[in-house]
Design a protein around this motif. Structure first.
Motif, PDB file in Angstrom:
ATOM      1  N   PHE A 255       0.839  -1.204   0.000  1.00  9.80           N
ATOM      2  CA  PHE A 255       0.000   0.000   0.000  1.00  9.80           C
ATOM      3  C   PHE A 255       0.875   1.255   0.000  1.00  9.80           C
ATOM      4  N   SER A 256       1.891   1.236   0.827  1.00 10.77           N
ATOM      5  CA  SER A 256       2.806   2.373   0.904  1.00 10.77           C
ATOM      6  C   SER A 256       3.531   2.583  -0.425  1.00 10.77           C
ATOM      7  N   LEU A 257       3.963   1.500  -1.052  1.00  5.66           N
ATOM      8  CA  LEU A 257       4.674   1.601  -2.330  1.00  5.66           C
ATOM      9  C   LEU A 257       3.771   2.108  -3.451  1.00  5.66           C
ATOM     10  N   ARG A 258       2.486   1.834  -3.364  1.00  5.53           N
ATOM     11  CA  ARG A 258       1.575   2.368  -4.379  1.00  5.53           C
ATOM     12  C   ARG A 258       1.488   3.892  -4.284  1.00  5.53           C
ATOM     13  N   GLN A 259       1.707   4.425  -3.095  1.00  5.82           N
ATOM     14  CA  GLN A 259       1.706   5.875  -2.911  1.00  5.82           C
ATOM     15  C   GLN A 259       3.035   6.486  -3.336  1.00  5.82           C
ATOM     16  N   ASN A 260       4.125   5.754  -3.093  1.00  5.42           N
ATOM     17  CA  ASN A 260       5.462   6.247  -3.447  1.00  5.42           C
ATOM     18  C   ASN A 260       6.342   5.048  -3.771  1.00  5.42           C
ATOM     19  N   SER A 261       6.455   4.760  -5.045  1.00  3.30           N
ATOM     20  CA  SER A 261       7.177   3.561  -5.489  1.00  3.30           C
ATOM     21  C   SER A 261       8.689   3.661  -5.274  1.00  3.30           C
ATOM     22  N   LYS A 262       9.195   4.853  -4.939  1.00  5.53           N
ATOM     23  CA  LYS A 262      10.634   5.041  -4.767  1.00  5.53           C
ATOM     24  C   LYS A 262      11.045   5.120  -3.296  1.00  5.53           C
ATOM     25  N   ASN A 263      10.123   4.857  -2.403  1.00  9.48           N
ATOM     26  CA  ASN A 263      10.428   4.905  -0.969  1.00  9.48           C
ATOM     27  C   ASN A 263      11.388   3.776  -0.608  1.00  9.48           C
ATOM     28  N   LEU A 264      12.633   4.125  -0.329  1.00 10.39           N
ATOM     29  CA  LEU A 264      13.649   3.100  -0.072  1.00 10.39           C
ATOM     30  C   LEU A 264      13.339   2.275   1.161  1.00 10.39           C
ATOM     31  N   TYR A 265      12.705   2.871   2.152  1.00 13.77           N
ATOM     32  CA  TYR A 265      12.369   2.122   3.365  1.00 13.77           C
ATOM     33  C   TYR A 265      11.306   1.064   3.079  1.00 13.77           C
ATOM     34  N   ALA A 266      10.356   1.407   2.224  1.00 18.65           N
ATOM     35  CA  ALA A 266       9.343   0.416   1.851  1.00 18.65           C
ATOM     36  C   ALA A 266       9.957  -0.683   0.990  1.00 18.65           C
ATOM     37  N   LEU A 267      10.861  -0.313   0.088  1.00 18.38           N
ATOM     38  CA  LEU A 267      11.543  -1.322  -0.729  1.00 18.38           C
ATOM     39  C   LEU A 267      12.416  -2.227   0.143  1.00 18.38           C
ATOM     40  N   ARG A 268      13.072  -1.641   1.126  1.00 18.99           N
ATOM     41  CA  ARG A 268      13.839  -2.462   2.074  1.00 18.99           C
ATOM     42  C   ARG A 268      12.921  -3.440   2.794  1.00 18.99           C
ATOM     43  N   ASN A 269      11.764  -2.939   3.244  1.00 19.53           N
ATOM     44  CA  ASN A 269      10.837  -3.800   3.976  1.00 19.53           C
ATOM     45  C   ASN A 269      10.330  -4.947   3.111  1.00 19.53           C
ATOM     46  N   LYS A 270      10.143  -4.688   1.830  1.00 16.59           N
ATOM     47  CA  LYS A 270       9.705  -5.764   0.940  1.00 16.59           C
ATOM     48  C   LYS A 270      10.819  -6.798   0.793  1.00 16.59           C
ATOM     49  N   GLY A 271      12.060  -6.334   0.763  1.00 16.70           N
ATOM     50  CA  GLY A 271      13.182  -7.268   0.747  1.00 16.70           C
ATOM     51  C   GLY A 271      13.222  -8.112   2.001  1.00 16.70           C
ATOM     52  N   ILE A 272      12.960  -7.492   3.149  1.00 18.82           N
ATOM     53  CA  ILE A 272      12.926  -8.239   4.416  1.00 18.82           C
ATOM     54  C   ILE A 272      11.830  -9.302   4.377  1.00 18.82           C
ATOM     55  N   TYR A 273      10.686  -8.945   3.801  1.00 16.92           N
ATOM     56  CA  TYR A 273       9.590  -9.923   3.669  1.00 16.92           C
ATOM     57  C   TYR A 273      10.072 -11.168   2.925  1.00 16.92           C
ATOM     58  N   TYR A 274      10.784 -10.965   1.817  1.00 18.21           N
ATOM     59  CA  TYR A 274      11.233 -12.113   1.027  1.00 18.21           C
ATOM     60  C   TYR A 274      12.316 -12.910   1.749  1.00 18.21           C
ATOM     61  N   VAL A 275      13.113 -12.258   2.586  1.00 22.24           N
ATOM     62  CA  VAL A 275      14.065 -13.004   3.411  1.00 22.24           C
ATOM     63  C   VAL A 275      13.307 -13.912   4.371  1.00 22.24           C
ATOM     64  N   ILE A 276      12.281 -13.367   5.014  1.00 21.05           N
ATOM     65  CA  ILE A 276      11.473 -14.146   5.953  1.00 21.05           C
ATOM     66  C   ILE A 276      10.821 -15.330   5.246  1.00 21.05           C
ATOM     67  N   LYS A 277      10.394 -15.126   4.003  1.00 21.58           N
ATOM     68  CA  LYS A 277       9.738 -16.197   3.235  1.00 21.58           C
ATOM     69  C   LYS A 277      10.748 -17.153   2.609  1.00 21.58           C
ATOM     70  N   GLY A 278      12.043 -16.831   2.721  1.00 18.31           N
ATOM     71  CA  GLY A 278      13.072 -17.718   2.173  1.00 18.31           C
ATOM     72  C   GLY A 278      13.235 -17.626   0.675  1.00 18.31           C
ATOM     73  N   GLU A 279      12.783 -16.508   0.072  1.00 19.24           N
ATOM     74  CA  GLU A 279      12.871 -16.333  -1.380  1.00 19.24           C
ATOM     75  C   GLU A 279      14.087 -15.468  -1.708  1.00 19.24           C
ATOM     76  N   LYS A 280      15.219 -16.133  -1.893  1.00 15.76           N
ATOM     77  CA  LYS A 280      16.498 -15.440  -2.023  1.00 15.76           C
ATOM     78  C   LYS A 280      16.543 -14.467  -3.191  1.00 15.76           C
ATOM     79  N   ASP A 281      16.144 -14.908  -4.368  1.00 19.45           N
ATOM     80  CA  ASP A 281      16.285 -14.071  -5.559  1.00 19.45           C
ATOM     81  C   ASP A 281      15.511 -12.764  -5.425  1.00 19.45           C
ATOM     82  N   GLN A 282      14.278 -12.864  -4.966  1.00 15.61           N
ATOM     83  CA  GLN A 282      13.450 -11.671  -4.797  1.00 15.61           C
ATOM     84  C   GLN A 282      14.034 -10.753  -3.722  1.00 15.61           C
ATOM     85  N   ALA A 283      14.490 -11.373  -2.622  1.00 16.41           N
ATOM     86  CA  ALA A 283      15.072 -10.585  -1.533  1.00 16.41           C
ATOM     87  C   ALA A 283      16.292  -9.820  -2.010  1.00 16.41           C
ATOM     88  N   MET A 284      17.133 -10.478  -2.793  1.00 20.63           N
ATOM     89  CA  MET A 284      18.363  -9.848  -3.265  1.00 20.63           C
ATOM     90  C   MET A 284      18.066  -8.664  -4.184  1.00 20.63           C
TER      91      MET A 284
END
Length: 310
Positions: A255-284
């Motif tokens: 939701f936050s990224l839809r408001q500002n797709s360049k928000n680095l903190y939101a992009l970082r958080n999405k990377g953290i999500y993929y780490v938690i899910k074990g999806e290496k390629d997406q996280a990287m």
């Protein structure tokens, strides 16, 4: 992270009492533009201010008010042009210097914003706004000691301004002085319990202390006060990731990224999500991009290293 800025936009009303019909006309166009501002018809306001300027190309107040409308439309370059014209025709135009500095900061022109802050201080040494703007610039440059001094100078001039207190508390948070920041936020809440930003900052402090339940409590309170603030949703998404609710967290982050797709903190958080899910390629993909653009964003390096080990 960000330091919260005062969100007050002042639109002055100027009336003219003159026998000159041109003066009457330009004054009416200015008033009509101000009326459109009140109706939130910014395009209409710009049209009326432009008509006033056709009559008098030296009309500083019309340039200033048109600059305000351009700022509201996030047209910072056009706003800067208008504020500059206002200053050219009225060299000690305090409000125009302040708003131009704000617009420069929005464009990332930090040193130009700093020059305008100094101009505001010179024109109004007893006012708080120049120090406030200067503090924002120093924060953006990560000169936290200087920013803290600036906000303290602003607070000396307006001690009961909750926005200034939240800015000072934010700098203390950045520098790890969490208890000092909390004390200031408690004072700010007494002055204005409707200020959403102070609750959001309390949530960030709770998160820093690994108290995820408290972090969620405070960010929910922030969202009650300002339900449209994408920044708050991003923070809630992060807390939900750490609280063991990654799917709900991802909803907020997206939701936050839809408001500002360049928000680095939101992009970082999405990377953290993929780490938690074990999806290496997406996280990287997400974490490497964020780390390349700003390696100092908290948690990025930690989770990038975790992603590399997946």
């Amino acid at each position: 992270m960000k330091v919260y800025r005062l969100g007050v936009i002042c639109v002055s009303i100027f009336m003219f009492f003159s026998c000159d019909s041109q003066e009457d006309k330009k004054g009416r166009f200015l008033l009509k533009g101000n009326g459109k501002i009140q109706e939130n018809d910014l395009t209409g306001a710009i049209s009326f201010y432009s008509e006033a300027l056709k009559i008098d190309p030296t009309f500083a107040e019309a340039y200033y008010n048109r600059g305000i409308a351009h700022s509201q439309l996030a047209k910072s370059e056009m706003a800067i042009s208008d504020f500059t014209n206002a200053i050219s025709n009225k060299p000690e135009y305090l409000d125009a210097y302040f708003q131009r500095g704000w617009a420069h900061l929005d464009l990332g022109e930090k040193y130009k914003a700093l020059e305008d802050a100094e101009a505001v201080i010179k024109l109004d040494q007893n006012g708080y706004r120049g120090y406030f703007l200067k503090g924002l610039v120093h924060e953006s440059l990560k000169r936290y000691a200087e920013a803290l001094n600036d906000f303290e100078e602003a607070i000396l001039r307006q001690p009961n301004n909750p926005d200034l207190l939240v800015n000072k508390a934010t700098i203390l948070f950045y520098t790890g002085k969490l208890d000092e920041a909390l004390e200031i936020l408690e004072n700010a809440e007494k002055i204005n319990p409707e200020e959403a930003n102070l609750y959001n900052l309390r949530s960030q402090i709770a998160f820093e202390k690994s108290d995820y339940e408290a972090a969620l409590f405070w960010v929910e309170k922030a969202l009650e006060k300002d339900p449209g603030q994408a920044y708050f949703y991003n923070n809630r998404g992060l807390y939900l990731l750490f609280a063991g609710q990654p799917e709900k967290g991802l909803e907020d982050i997206n939701f936050s990224l839809r408001q500002n797709s360049k928000n680095l903190y939101a992009l970082r958080n999405k990377g953290i999500y993929y780490v938690i899910k074990g999806e290496k390629d997406q996280a990287m993909v997400y974490l490497e991009d964020v780390y390349q653009k700003d390696p100092e964003i908290p948690l990025t390096k930690r989770f990038l290293e975790q992603a590399q080990k997946l």
